[in-house]
Design a protein around this motif. Structure first.
Motif, PDB file in Angstrom:
ATOM      1  N   LEU A 123       0.843  -1.194   0.000  1.00  0.00           N
ATOM      2  CA  LEU A 123       0.000   0.000   0.000  1.00  0.00           C
ATOM      3  C   LEU A 123       0.878   1.245   0.000  1.00  0.00           C
ATOM      4  O   LEU A 123       1.928   1.280   0.638  1.00  0.00           O
ATOM      5  N   ARG A 124       0.407   2.282  -0.684  1.00  0.00           N
ATOM      6  CA  ARG A 124       1.133   3.549  -0.676  1.00  0.00           C
ATOM      7  C   ARG A 124       0.749   4.409   0.530  1.00  0.00           C
ATOM      8  O   ARG A 124       1.505   5.259   0.965  1.00  0.00           O
ATOM      9  N   ARG A 125      -0.475   4.179   1.041  1.00  0.00           N
ATOM     10  CA  ARG A 125      -0.935   4.947   2.206  1.00  0.00           C
ATOM     11  C   ARG A 125      -1.849   4.055   3.046  1.00  0.00           C
ATOM     12  O   ARG A 125      -2.347   3.033   2.562  1.00  0.00           O
ATOM     13  N   PRO A 126      -2.092   4.417   4.294  1.00  0.00           N
ATOM     14  CA  PRO A 126      -2.922   3.568   5.156  1.00  0.00           C
ATOM     15  C   PRO A 126      -4.329   3.379   4.587  1.00  0.00           C
ATOM     16  O   PRO A 126      -4.894   4.287   3.961  1.00  0.00           O
ATOM     17  N   VAL A 127      -4.887   2.208   4.825  1.00  0.00           N
ATOM     18  CA  VAL A 127      -6.198   1.890   4.281  1.00  0.00           C
ATOM     19  C   VAL A 127      -7.279   2.810   4.857  1.00  0.00           C
ATOM     20  O   VAL A 127      -8.333   3.010   4.243  1.00  0.00           O
TER      21      VAL A 127
END
Length: 231
Positions: free
Chosen positions: A167-171
């Protein structure tokens, strides 16, 4: 009109959504129930976690879907959450149905005490066999529904369980609804509890077991339609 993309959990194929699809279509939406690689009619295809993410992303892109509501049940919350990030502005919302959620660098099996699953993979040539019928007790399923899950379910490819999410950022930054099925336990997993702190997430509870597409299909369809309308 929204485009619902439905992805079932471990062992299951697109057939798991058969009783949910009519309610979504009656509400005026387009519906795509997917089978991931290595399962059901695709059981002979090799698959890892990256395969499952691409199965979802590829379907959305091939069909040029927009206003997409991605729905992931149980295991499939892991690839669905990653796919939701990858489809960008095509996404309307993601709905996690009593599911795990991806955390960058962590696998499905790292999210809980999974020694029994790892032992099952070792004993079954790297696949996770469907659970025995008694494992579905207390989940508001009929004997016929349990029989169908057990007999139509296929061994789940182990690499999809052990490969880490990316992932590039938190879900928690995704627009999301989490559906908690209370007969499977009242508290969401830690990663879900963390994501639910986000203003972009909402929690919906169902008083049923872990497989609401079988036990409460009409209620689940209604929740999915209502979730898609959340801004």
């Amino acid at each position: 009109m929204n485009h619902f993309v439905l992805v079932a959990g471990a062992w299951l194929g697109a057939w798991a959504w058969d009783e949910v699809v009519p309610g979504l279509r009656e509400a005026g939406h387009d519906v795509h129930a997917l089978t991931l690689g290595g399962l059901a009619e695709k059981k002979d295809l090799p698959a890892g976690q990256r395969t499952h993410v691409q199965d979802i992303v590829g379907h959305v892109e091939r069909h040029d879907l927009r206003d997409v509501v991605l729905v992931g049940h149980s295991y499939s919350g892991i690839p669905v959450g990653q796919a939701a990030e990858r489809i960008g502005d095509r996404l309307r919302r993601v709905v996690f149905v009593d599911s795990n959620v991806p955390v960058d660098g962590r696998s499905f099996l790292s999210g809980f005490d999974s020694d029994d699953v790892r032992q099952a993979l070792d004993a079954n040539a790297g696949c996770w066999p469907p659970l025995p019928p008694d494992a579905y007790a207390g989940q508001e399923l009929t004997a016929e529904q349990i029989h169908r899950i057990v007999t139509e379910g296929t061994p789940h490819p182990g690499a999809t369980l052990t490969e880490p999410a990316v992932l590039r950022r938190p879900v928690g930054e995704l627009p999301a609804t989490y559906v908690k099925c209370l007969l499977d336990g009242p508290e969401p997993p830690p990663a879900v509890a963390e994501a639910l702190k986000s203003e972009r997430w909402e929690l919906v509870e169902m008083d049923t077991g872990h497989w609401p597409m079988f036990s409460r299909p009409r209620e689940l369809a209604r929740i999915l339609v209502e979730s898609a309308a959340v801004d």
